[in-house]
Design a protein around this motif. Structure first.
Motif, PDB file in Angstrom:
ATOM      1  N   ASP A 299      28.585 -16.497 -17.099  1.00 48.58           N
ATOM      2  CA  ASP A 299      28.320 -17.371 -16.153  1.00 48.58           C
ATOM      3  C   ASP A 299      26.956 -18.251 -17.820  1.00 48.58           C
ATOM      4  O   ASP A 299      26.391 -19.516 -17.068  1.00 48.58           O
ATOM      5  CB  ASP A 299      27.224 -17.313 -15.103  1.00 48.58           C
TER       6      ASP A 299
ATOM      7  N   GLU B  32      28.014 -20.238 -20.098  1.00 45.85           N
ATOM      8  CA  GLU B  32      28.014 -21.579 -19.409  1.00 45.85           C
ATOM      9  C   GLU B  32      27.067 -21.921 -18.767  1.00 45.85           C
ATOM     10  O   GLU B  32      26.466 -23.455 -19.273  1.00 45.85           O
ATOM     11  CB  GLU B  32      29.410 -21.496 -17.954  1.00 45.85           C
ATOM     12  N   SER B  33      26.105 -21.360 -18.639  1.00 45.99           N
ATOM     13  CA  SER B  33      24.934 -21.836 -18.012  1.00 45.99           C
ATOM     14  C   SER B  33      23.805 -22.192 -19.357  1.00 45.99           C
ATOM     15  O   SER B  33      23.136 -23.083 -19.321  1.00 45.99           O
ATOM     16  CB  SER B  33      24.240 -21.295 -16.805  1.00 45.99           C
TER      17      SER B  33
ATOM     18  N   ARG C 176      24.484 -22.457 -21.998  1.00 45.36           N
ATOM     19  CA  ARG C 176      25.286 -23.111 -23.234  1.00 45.36           C
ATOM     20  C   ARG C 176      25.443 -22.306 -24.620  1.00 45.36           C
ATOM     21  O   ARG C 176      24.809 -23.181 -25.140  1.00 45.36           O
ATOM     22  CB  ARG C 176      24.733 -24.410 -23.215  1.00 45.36           C
TER      23      ARG C 176
ATOM     24  N   SER D  45      23.309 -17.485  -7.699  1.00 44.87           N
ATOM     25  CA  SER D  45      22.934 -17.313  -8.854  1.00 44.87           C
ATOM     26  C   SER D  45      22.622 -15.813  -9.609  1.00 44.87           C
ATOM     27  O   SER D  45      22.160 -15.596  -9.523  1.00 44.87           O
ATOM     28  CB  SER D  45      22.513 -18.846  -9.603  1.00 44.87           C
TER      29      SER D  45
END
Length: 419
Positions: free
Chosen positions: A53, A56-57, A59, A180
């Motif tokens: 995660d 992805e978040s 980058r 999150s």
């Protein structure tokens, strides 16, 4: 393997050293230590399951996000070896307060971070806190409890510290599923604050402050030695080079050579930073190696299993955490039981059968594939945790009990460094 209670008196070492008795403060001190230890070890593994995660978040690439673990471990590798030295310069209260405060700051920084750099800084600050805290926890227990009660006390702490790495992936998986990754850090702050306030209220100095001379070369050699080895092992898992990567080879070589020079220097100093006399006690060495192997197995399963569950078995992060939860619960619940059994029967009838069980389970686990049933995996993981609980706390208690009280800080520093 025989216990040697003669190495320490049943009276509190703190009392013998002329330090204020703390018998009426033992319970709140243990509560503060348990909470702090749990959160410290929880932070060690909770983020592993969120790495995908985070890539992805934020980058970032896999090799970059790996530094959240590598940087954390490097900081621990540098700080834990000097913990014995710190305990001789600062009071227990000062070290405990500082370690909790810096952990809280690190947690807030990490929770608020919107980019990778700030998150890495938060992780490193957390590692500074836990690097000071872990050796302090075990040394405090060795001082406030007599030898005949240390098995139960260390077993209770084992319940907390061994359950935390197992609970980390499960709780983190649930958090990622519904919230999150930032909340992984937010949830730790209230517990750290409670531990800090209890520690401020009840924690007393339980060690003698001698303020030995600061030997800068020893600190540099320790930092380069342990840091080089930790970096080499961590970097070997990145990229395609593996163990043949020149960076890995050079890092390990520099680390080993630095540690050899460090050892020679410690033997030559009148007041060494780490007293190598602990290795003159054979049962301490056996306990040290036993704890090292058990902790390596625990941390390996916490890293490898989530990747296996999510990659090979196509499970979600939450499912991967739940699969590991039963073993973690069993390991945690058995830790104080094994401590009580150690106090009653000694280590022989726990450690040897425990190692046999571990070997059998690991050999069976080597045959896992995509067709292996979840029930079978959970069952073997539970058996593995039973074996580890039979070995780790008894071996640790037996090893540290062999040392005279003035070597306890050095013994706990070595044990925590290898972990």
């Amino acid at each position: 393997m025989e216990t040697m209670a003669s190495t320490a008196s049943s009276a509190s070492p703190a009392t013998k050293a002329g330090i204020e008795p703390i018998s009426d403060r033992v319970l709140p001190i243990m509560i503060a230590l348990c909470i702090a230890g749990f959160i410290g070890m929880f932070c060690d593994t909770a983020l592993n399951i969120a790495l995908s995660d985070l890539m992805e978040s934020l980058r970032v690439s896999a090799s970059t996000v790996q530094w959240l673990t590598t940087g954390y471990l490097l900081t621990l590798g540098v700080l834990v070896p000097v913990s014995s030295f710190l305990m001789q310069w600062f009071t227990t209260r000062q070290l405990f307060t500082f370690s909790l405060a810096i952990s809280i700051v690190g947690g807030v920084v990490a929770a608020l971070s919107a980019g990778f750099s700030l998150l890495l800084i938060g992780r490193i600050l957390q590692a500074v806190g836990i690097g000071i805290l872990l050796p302090l926890i075990f040394n405090t227990i060795l001082v406030i409890f007599p030898p005949e009660r240390r098995g139960q006390a260390l077993g209770t702490m084992g319940l907390v510290i061994m359950f935390a790495p197992s609970a980390g992936p499960t709780l983190a998986g649930l958090t990622i599923e519904y919230l999150s990754w930032n909340y992984i850090f937010w949830f730790t702050i209230p517990f750290l604050l409670v531990s800090l306030f209890v520690g401020i209220r009840y924690m007393q100095n339980i060690s003698k402050i001698t303020k030995p001379k600061i030997d800068v070369p020893s600190i540099l050699l320790s930092t380069i030695g342990f840091g080089g080895i930790v970096f080499g092992f961590s970097h070997a898992g990145e990229g395609d080079g593996g163990w043949s990567d020149p960076v890995v080879i050079a890092s390990l070589l520099i680390g080993v050579v630095s540690l050899l020079i460090f050892c020679f220097r410690q033997n030559a100093l009148k007041q060494p930073m780490l007293n190598l006399q602990v290795f003159q006690y054979p049962m301490f060495v056996v306990g040290l190696l036993s704890v090292f192997l058990c902790f390596m197995i625990i941390m390996s399963t916490m890293l490898i299993f989530p990747m296996y569950f999510q990659g090979a078995l196509a499970k979600t992060a939450m499912a991967a955490g739940l699969i590991l939860l039963p073993g973690g619960i069993v390991n945690g619940l058995l830790a104080p039981v094994m401590g009580i059994l150690y106090d009653k029967f000694g280590p022989r009838w726990l450690v040897i059968p425990g190692f046999l069980l571990i070997c059998i389970v690991l050999w069976t686990m080597s045959g896992f594939d995509v067709d292996t049933s979840i029930g079978f995996i959970i069952g073997l993981h539970v058996l593995l945790m039973i074996g580890i609980s039979m070995v780790m706390s008894p071996a640790q208690t037996n090893g540290l009990n062999q040392l005279p009280s003035h070597l306890h800080p050095d013994g706990t520093a070595f044990m925590n460094t290898l972990q």
